[in-house]
Design a protein around this motif. Structure first.
Motif, PDB file in Angstrom:
ATOM      1  N   ASP A 199      54.633  57.255  38.847  1.00  0.00           N
ATOM      2  CA  ASP A 199      54.350  55.898  38.076  1.00  0.00           C
ATOM      3  C   ASP A 199      53.991  54.888  38.938  1.00  0.00           C
ATOM      4  N   GLY A 204      49.665  53.883  37.393  1.00  0.00           N
ATOM      5  CA  GLY A 204      51.039  53.884  36.901  1.00  0.00           C
ATOM      6  C   GLY A 204      51.576  52.566  36.307  1.00  0.00           C
ATOM      7  N   THR A 205      52.530  52.402  35.788  1.00  0.00           N
ATOM      8  CA  THR A 205      53.190  51.107  35.333  1.00  0.00           C
ATOM      9  C   THR A 205      54.171  50.262  36.243  1.00  0.00           C
ATOM     10  N   HIS A 208      58.131  51.891  34.668  1.00  0.00           N
ATOM     11  CA  HIS A 208      58.594  52.001  33.321  1.00  0.00           C
ATOM     12  C   HIS A 208      60.138  52.922  33.136  1.00  0.00           C
ATOM     13  N   ASP A 275      54.418  62.839  36.894  1.00  0.00           N
ATOM     14  CA  ASP A 275      55.454  62.462  36.759  1.00  0.00           C
ATOM     15  C   ASP A 275      55.801  62.776  34.974  1.00  0.00           C
ATOM     16  N   ASN A 280      60.048  60.856  27.546  1.00  0.00           N
ATOM     17  CA  ASN A 280      59.142  59.971  26.829  1.00  0.00           C
ATOM     18  C   ASN A 280      58.752  60.130  25.624  1.00  0.00           C
ATOM     19  N   GLY A 327      50.640  57.714  30.775  1.00  0.00           N
ATOM     20  CA  GLY A 327      51.672  57.355  29.912  1.00  0.00           C
ATOM     21  C   GLY A 327      52.031  58.750  29.271  1.00  0.00           C
ATOM     22  N   CYS A 331      54.606  56.057  25.126  1.00  0.00           N
ATOM     23  CA  CYS A 331      53.792  54.805  25.579  1.00  0.00           C
ATOM     24  C   CYS A 331      52.636  54.648  24.533  1.00  0.00           C
TER      25      CYS A 331
END
Length: 339
Positions: A199, A204-205, A208, A275, A280, A327, A331
C-alpha cells in the motif's frame, strides 16, 4: 447535535459507487475497460442485495449502462477517479434517526504526484445533495478507507494516514482523535502503526486500515494474516495481531482477533509485492461481497466469512483488476445507512 457512524453490518438504504474514467490510474483503453468490467461486477453483486447509485462523469453514462444494466441508478458529476469509499461522504446518524454526511478534506491520498482531485474533492457534497442530507464539514484530511468502526464507540486508525506528512502535518494525535470522535461519535481510537507493504507503492494509499483490519461485530476484529515469511507483510501482520489482541474496545471488551489468511500469491506480474487482502470486503443487506483472486485461499476466506455471517450470502468477485489500481471492493463502495 450528536452524530454516530453506524457499523457497516447495520441495514443500508443503498450503496454508492463511482465509474472509472480516463486518469493516471487507468492510462489506456485496455486498462480502463478491464477496470470498468471489475467495477461493474461488484456493482452487480451488490445490487442483488440493495440499491446501487453510480456517479459517472458527464458523457460516460452509456458505457456505464452497457455494463451495469438497468439495475443501477446513475448520477452524472465530474470525476477524477473512482474510489467512492475515499472521495464520497461518511454517512452518520443523529439521536432522532436523521442522516448526515461527513465531508472530509480530500487531497489525493496525501497529495501524491500522480493524483488529481479537483473534482473528487467535491464528490462528498454531490452525493450528500443527491441523498438529501445535510453536510458536516471537517478540516481533517481523511478518507473512508482510513477508518473502520464497530458502531459502539471504537474506531481503527493508522499512524501513516491521519498523522502522515502529506495529510495533516500540523495535527497531533490528540487533535486527530478529537475530530474523529466528534464526527463519528466514537470514544476510543485504536492506532495501527502502518498499513500493508504494497500500500506504499505507486498507487497506494499510504496505509489504509480497511485492507488490514475490520470489525466483524462489536468486540471481534478480522486481521490480515500473511502466512509466508518471504513476504514483508508476514512480520507486519504478526505485529497487527499482537497489537490488537492486547486491546479493549470502547465498551471495555478484550478484542477477539480472527486471522484471515492472505492469498498465496506473493508478487504481481511486474514482480512487486501484492497487498491482496480478504479484509477489504463489503457488507450489504443480506450479503458479503468478498474479494477473490483465483487463489486456493479464496475458499478458506469464504468459509471464515460464512461462519461469521451465517445469515448472509457470501459472494466472491474477482478483485485483481481493482487491486491493480490501488484498492479493493471496500474501496470502491460506500454505504448509506437506512434511517
Amino acid at each position: 447535535m450528536t452524530y454516530r457512524m453506524p457499523a457497516e453490518w447495520t441495514p443500508h438504504e443503498r450503496t454508492w459507487m463511482a465509474w472509472p474514467t480516463h486518469n493516471s490510474t487507468f492510462t489506456n483503453e485496455e486498462e480502463l475497460a478491464a477496470a470498468r468490467e471489475a467495477w461493474a461486477s461488484v456493482a452487480r453483486a451488490v445490487r442483488r442485495f440493495e440499491p446501487v447509485t453510480v456517479v459517472v462523469a458527464p458523457g460516460e453514462a452509456a458505457s456505464a449502462r452497457a455494463l451495469l444494466g438497468d439495475g443501477a441508478e446513475l448520477l452524472e458529476r465530474e470525476l477524477d477517479d473512482a474510489w467512492m469509499r475515499d472521495i464520497g461522504p461518511t454517512f452518520v446518524t443523529d439521536e432522532q434517526g436523521g442522516l448526515a454526511a461527513v465531508d472530509w478534506v480530500f487531497n489525493g491520498w496525501g497529495g501524491q504526484d500522480w493524483a488529481s482531485w479537483e473534482h473528487d474533492s467535491k464528490i462528498a457534497r454531490h452525493v450528500a445533495d443527491a441523498a438529501g442530507v445535510p453536510v458536516l464539514s471537517s478540516a481533517l484530511v481523511n478518507e473512508g478507507g482510513a477508518i473502520h468502526v464497530d458502531g459502539e464507540g471504537t474506531v481503527l486508525l493508522t499512524d501513516t494516514v491521519q498523522l502522515g506528512s502529506g495529510r495533516n502535518p500540523e495535527w497531533n494525535r490528540q487533535e486527530v482523535e478529537a475530530e474523529i470522535h466528534a464526527k463519528l461519535g466514537t470514544t476510543k481510537a485504536i492506532w495501527l502503526p502502518h498499513g500493508l507493504a504494497g500500500d506504499y507503492g505507486l498507487f497506494g494509499t499510504q496505509g489504509h486500515v480497511d485492507i488490514v483490519a475490520a470489525f466483524a461485530r462489536p468486540g471481534t476484529v478480522l486481521v490480515h494474516s500473511q502466512q509466508n515469511p518471504l513476504h514483508p507483510d508476514y512480520e507486519r501482520s504478526r505485529l497487527y495481531v499482537n497489537l490488537l489482541r492486547g486491546q479493549t474496545d470502547a465498551q471495555g471488551r478484550p478484542l477477539e482477533v480472527i486471522e484471515v489468511p492472505a492469498p498465496t500469491v506473493l508478487k504481481d506480474e511486474e514482480g512487486d509485492w501484492v497487498d491482496y487482502s480478504y479484509i477489504n470486503h463489503y457488507l450489504c443487506n443480506g450479503g458479503v461481497v468478498l474479494c477473490a483472486f483465483d487463489d486456493p485461499h479464496d475458499e478458506v476466506a469464504a468459509q471464515i466469512f460464512r461462519r461469521l455471517f451465517p445469515e448472509r450470502e457470501v459472494v466472491l468477485v474477482d478483485a485483481r483488476e481493482i487491486f491493480a489500481g490501488g484498492g479493493g471492493i471496500h474501496c470502491i463502495t460506500q454505504q448509506q445507512p437506512a434511517v
